[in-house]
Design a protein around this motif. Sequence first.
Motif, mmCIF file in Angstrom:
data_model
loop_
_atom_site.group_PDB
_atom_site.id
_atom_site.type_symbol
_atom_site.label_atom_id
_atom_site.label_comp_id
_atom_site.label_asym_id
_atom_site.label_seq_id
_atom_site.Cartn_x
_atom_site.Cartn_y
_atom_site.Cartn_z
ATOM 1 N N ASP A 74 0.809 -1.221 0.000
ATOM 2 C CA ASP A 74 0.000 0.000 0.000
ATOM 3 C C ASP A 74 0.841 1.269 0.000
ATOM 4 N N ARG A 182 -2.181 3.619 -0.875
ATOM 5 C CA ARG A 182 -3.232 3.920 0.108
ATOM 6 C C ARG A 182 -3.750 5.347 -0.025
ATOM 7 N N ASN A 185 -6.115 5.212 -3.353
ATOM 8 C CA ASN A 185 -7.226 4.261 -3.362
ATOM 9 C C ASN A 185 -8.529 4.937 -2.946
ATOM 10 N N THR A 199 -8.744 1.540 -10.229
ATOM 11 C CA THR A 199 -9.434 0.923 -11.365
ATOM 12 C C THR A 199 -9.286 1.792 -12.609
ATOM 13 N N ILE A 210 -6.260 -4.628 -10.394
ATOM 14 C CA ILE A 210 -6.167 -5.119 -9.024
ATOM 15 C C ILE A 210 -7.502 -4.889 -8.338
ATOM 16 N N ASN A 211 -7.693 -5.527 -7.211
ATOM 17 C CA ASN A 211 -8.910 -5.338 -6.419
ATOM 18 C C ASN A 211 -8.640 -4.240 -5.384
ATOM 19 N N SER A 213 -10.272 -3.150 -2.984
ATOM 20 C CA SER A 213 -10.675 -3.493 -1.620
ATOM 21 C C SER A 213 -9.622 -4.324 -0.897
ATOM 22 N N SER A 214 -8.623 -4.799 -1.629
ATOM 23 C CA SER A 214 -7.543 -5.567 -1.006
ATOM 24 C C SER A 214 -6.490 -4.653 -0.379
ATOM 25 N N TYR A 215 -6.651 -3.351 -0.589
ATOM 26 C CA TYR A 215 -5.667 -2.392 -0.090
ATOM 27 C C TYR A 215 -6.358 -1.352 0.786
ATOM 28 N N THR A 217 -7.184 2.359 2.537
ATOM 29 C CA THR A 217 -7.317 3.724 2.040
ATOM 30 C C THR A 217 -6.916 4.694 3.139
#
Length: 307
Positions: A74, A182, A185, A199, A210-211, A213-215, A217
């Motif tokens: 992140d 971070r 995001n 995105t 990438i997703n 929500s996997s990182y 904010t």
Amino acid sequence: MKWKLIFALAFAIIGISAIKNDDPLLMPRLSAYHLDADAEFIKYEVATPLFSDYAEKERLIKLPKGSTLTVTGDGLPVFPDGAILVKTFFYWRDKRDTTRGKQLIETRLLIRSAGGWQAGTYVWNKEQNEAFLTNTGQKADISWIDATGSSRIIHYRVPTSSQCATCHKSNDGIIPIGFKIRNLNIPVTRNGRSVNQLTWFAERGILHPINPSSYPTLPAWNDTAQPTEQRARAWLDVNCAHCHNESGFCSKSDFRPAYENTLSQTHIPDKKKRILSFLRSGRMPLLGTTVVHKEGLELIENYLNKK
């Protein structure tokens, strides 16, 4: 301020290398980069920005065709050689009515080359039609009207090359500060729709999908819907952690306010009085400011007074 003169002498004594603006990567005129005309420059935003005397900032990134950022966590991604980060500092002439236009002050570039970063600072002319490379800094009195209708004057200081090297210091080199996953995001509006910025980067081809929500904010420091502690930690991370870390300018200090650190690792509670003293006297952030960030100070006071 006398303390800033003291720090300037300290830079020379301890031998921090100044950024040299004679690198062939750096054009003498900003217009050579075609920032407005080159569609490969992509706008980006951050959740919490570095405070810079209430200046507004426009941020751009460009990667060589066919290359992408590599996300490893992140924090900062891995940048390909040829990457360019751009940040333009400006003031709205009247923040209540942005149709009155901007006062462009300076544009800073970071260019990735041979595994390292080269930095250049460009100062805009009075005609607002060109900016020129400088490494000696500049001072200017900027008049503007804030969101409340109050007339303001900022004694703005464009940093010298050695001052830029101080804030961006990482061991013997320099690195970007705010372009962390971070801090990126977040939802942004692009082409009339809301989309996560990571995105959007993937859609523009500068990031593998990438997703988000996997990182985590980083909270926006002024988002009152977020807990005070998280907002304050975000402000301290962005405004202090680039110097207060193991490879930064203040590496000898045990103050470690990076957002990813636990509270005990940051030593924030132990240094409450010192933090507030520095903020109230306008000595933090160390460079790039001439006035106290009142709203940021209020946030940190509210947070620390409960510790």
